[in-house]
Design a protein around this motif. Structure first.
Motif, PDB file in Angstrom:
ATOM      1  N   SER A   1       5.890   5.090   1.517  1.00  0.00           N
ATOM      2  CA  SER A   1       5.434   6.479   1.469  1.00  0.00           C
ATOM      3  C   SER A   1       5.589   7.052   0.060  1.00  0.00           C
ATOM      4  O   SER A   1       6.638   6.916  -0.570  1.00  0.00           O
TER       5      SER A   1
ATOM      6  N   ARG B   1       3.969  -0.990   3.554  1.00  0.00           N
ATOM      7  CA  ARG B   1       3.545   0.362   3.196  1.00  0.00           C
ATOM      8  C   ARG B   1       4.770   1.164   2.777  1.00  0.00           C
ATOM      9  O   ARG B   1       5.789   1.169   3.460  1.00  0.00           O
TER      10      ARG B   1
ATOM     11  N   TYR C   1       4.111  -4.200   8.202  1.00  0.00           N
ATOM     12  CA  TYR C   1       3.103  -4.420   9.222  1.00  0.00           C
ATOM     13  C   TYR C   1       2.735  -5.901   9.241  1.00  0.00           C
ATOM     14  O   TYR C   1       2.734  -6.572   8.206  1.00  0.00           O
TER      15      TYR C   1
ATOM     16  N   SER D   1       1.414   5.217   1.307  1.00  0.00           N
ATOM     17  CA  SER D   1       1.137   6.021   2.481  1.00  0.00           C
ATOM     18  C   SER D   1       1.587   7.456   2.217  1.00  0.00           C
ATOM     19  O   SER D   1       2.457   7.692   1.391  1.00  0.00           O
ATOM     20  N   LYS D   2       0.986   8.391   2.906  1.00  0.00           N
ATOM     21  CA  LYS D   2       1.412   9.794   2.830  1.00  0.00           C
ATOM     22  C   LYS D   2       2.261  10.176   4.043  1.00  0.00           C
ATOM     23  O   LYS D   2       2.469  11.353   4.321  1.00  0.00           O
ATOM     24  N   ALA D   3       2.766   9.188   4.745  1.00  0.00           N
ATOM     25  CA  ALA D   3       3.524   9.428   5.966  1.00  0.00           C
ATOM     26  C   ALA D   3       4.802  10.209   5.690  1.00  0.00           C
ATOM     27  O   ALA D   3       5.462  10.003   4.678  1.00  0.00           O
TER      28      ALA D   3
ATOM     29  N   GLU E   1       0.837  -1.201   0.000  1.00  0.00           N
ATOM     30  CA  GLU E   1       0.000   0.000   0.000  1.00  0.00           C
ATOM     31  C   GLU E   1       0.867   1.244   0.000  1.00  0.00           C
ATOM     32  O   GLU E   1       2.018   1.217   0.437  1.00  0.00           O
TER      33      GLU E   1
ATOM     34  N   ARG F   1       4.829  10.307  -0.289  1.00  0.00           N
ATOM     35  CA  ARG F   1       4.767  11.726   0.044  1.00  0.00           C
ATOM     36  C   ARG F   1       5.819  12.533  -0.706  1.00  0.00           C
ATOM     37  O   ARG F   1       5.598  13.683  -1.076  1.00  0.00           O
TER      38      ARG F   1
END
Length: 224
Positions: free
Chosen positions: A62, A60, A42, A32-34, A30, A64
C-alpha cells in the motif's frame, strides 16, 4: 516516504540476498491504495500429481500512507517470508504459524528488523496520524442515508440504516414483527448517520431521543 516500484524492487533484491541467500525468484510487485492492509501476497493454487502447488505470485504494497522507510522494509520482508513459505511448499500451522513466526523472529533478532504478525502501526507514528485523519474525515462525509424510525409496542424508538437495495425488503420484514408498532422511512444526508452501519438484514439500534429529534428536522419522509 511513500513506496514506489523502483524502491521496492531494489529492497526486494537486497532482502533476498541478505535473508534468503538470493534463492527467491523475482516476483511482480504492485502498489495499492488500500487502507485495510499495508502489504499482501497474492497467488493461485492448483493440484498437480495429487499435491497442491502455489503459483502466479504477486506482492502488493500500500502506498496510501506516508511511512518511515523502516516500516516499508518491514512490510515488504513480511510478505517475502510468506512468499518463501508458499513458493517452497513449506507446510505451516496457519498463515502466521510456527514456521512463519520462527523465520520472522530470526530475521528481527539477527538483522534488527521490527516485523510483527499484523503490521502494527505505532500510535505516535505519522501513519497513525494519517489513519486517524481519514477516520475523522469519513465521519463527516456527506452521503445519502435511508433511515427507518421504528416504534416498538412498549413505546421505545429505535433506528435502522438500510442499504438502498434492501430498504423495501427490510421494511416488509420489520412490519411482520409482533413487537413493532410502526416503521417510517426517511432520507438524510447528515454526517450523523455515518456512525450507523448499512444493514442488509433487520438490525435495530437505540438512539438518544434528543439526537433523533434534532436529525428529524433535516430528514425527508420517504414513501416505502
Amino acid at each position: 516516504m511513500r513506496p514506489d516500484i523502483p524502491f521496492l524492487n531494489e529492497k526486494f533484491d537486497f532482502l533476498n540476498k541478505q535473508c534468503f541467500g538470493g534463492k527467491l525468484k523475482p516476483v511482480p510487485i504492485e502498489l495499492s491504495k488500500a487502507s485495510s492492509f499495508l502489504g499482501r501476497l497474492y497467488y493461485k493454487v492448483k493440484k498437480t500429481a495429487g499435491r497442491t502447488v502455489s503459483y502466479n505470485f504477486l506482492i502488493r504494497i500500500s502506498s496510501r500512507y506516508d511511512m518511515e522507510e523502516a516500516e516499508i522494509i518491514d512490510t515488504l520482508l513480511h510478505e517475502m517470508i510468506h512468499y518463501h513459505i508458499m513458493s517452497n511448499g513449506i507446510k505451516d500451522t496457519s498463515s502466521h504459524g510456527n514456521v512463519f513466526l520462527s523465520i520472522m523472529n530470526d530475521f528481527n533478532n539477527r538483522y534488527g528488523y521490527n516485523m510483527s504478525v499484523s503490521h502494527k502501526v505505532g500510535s505516535d507514528t505519522e501513519m497513525a496520524r494519517q489513519r486517524q485523519e481519514e477516520r475523522e474525515k469519513k465521519k463527516m462525509e456527506i452521503k445519502r442515508h435511508y433511515i427507518g424510525v421504528v416504534e416498538m409496542n412498549d413505546g421505545q424508538v429505535c433506528v435502522i440504516q438500510a442499504a438502498s437495495t434492501r430498504v423495501v425488503e427490510i421494511n416488509k420484514l420489520l412490519k411482520r414483527h409482533y413487537r413493532i408498532k410502526s416503521v417510517k422511512w426517511y432520507g438524510s444526508v447528515s454526517p450523523f448517520w455515518n456512525r450507523y452501519p448499512n444493514s442488509i438484514t433487520p438490525k435495530l439500534y437505540r438512539i438518544e431521543p434528543s439526537d433523533l429529534k434534532r436529525e428529524m428536522e433535516q430528514m425527508v419522509a420517504l414513501d416505502i
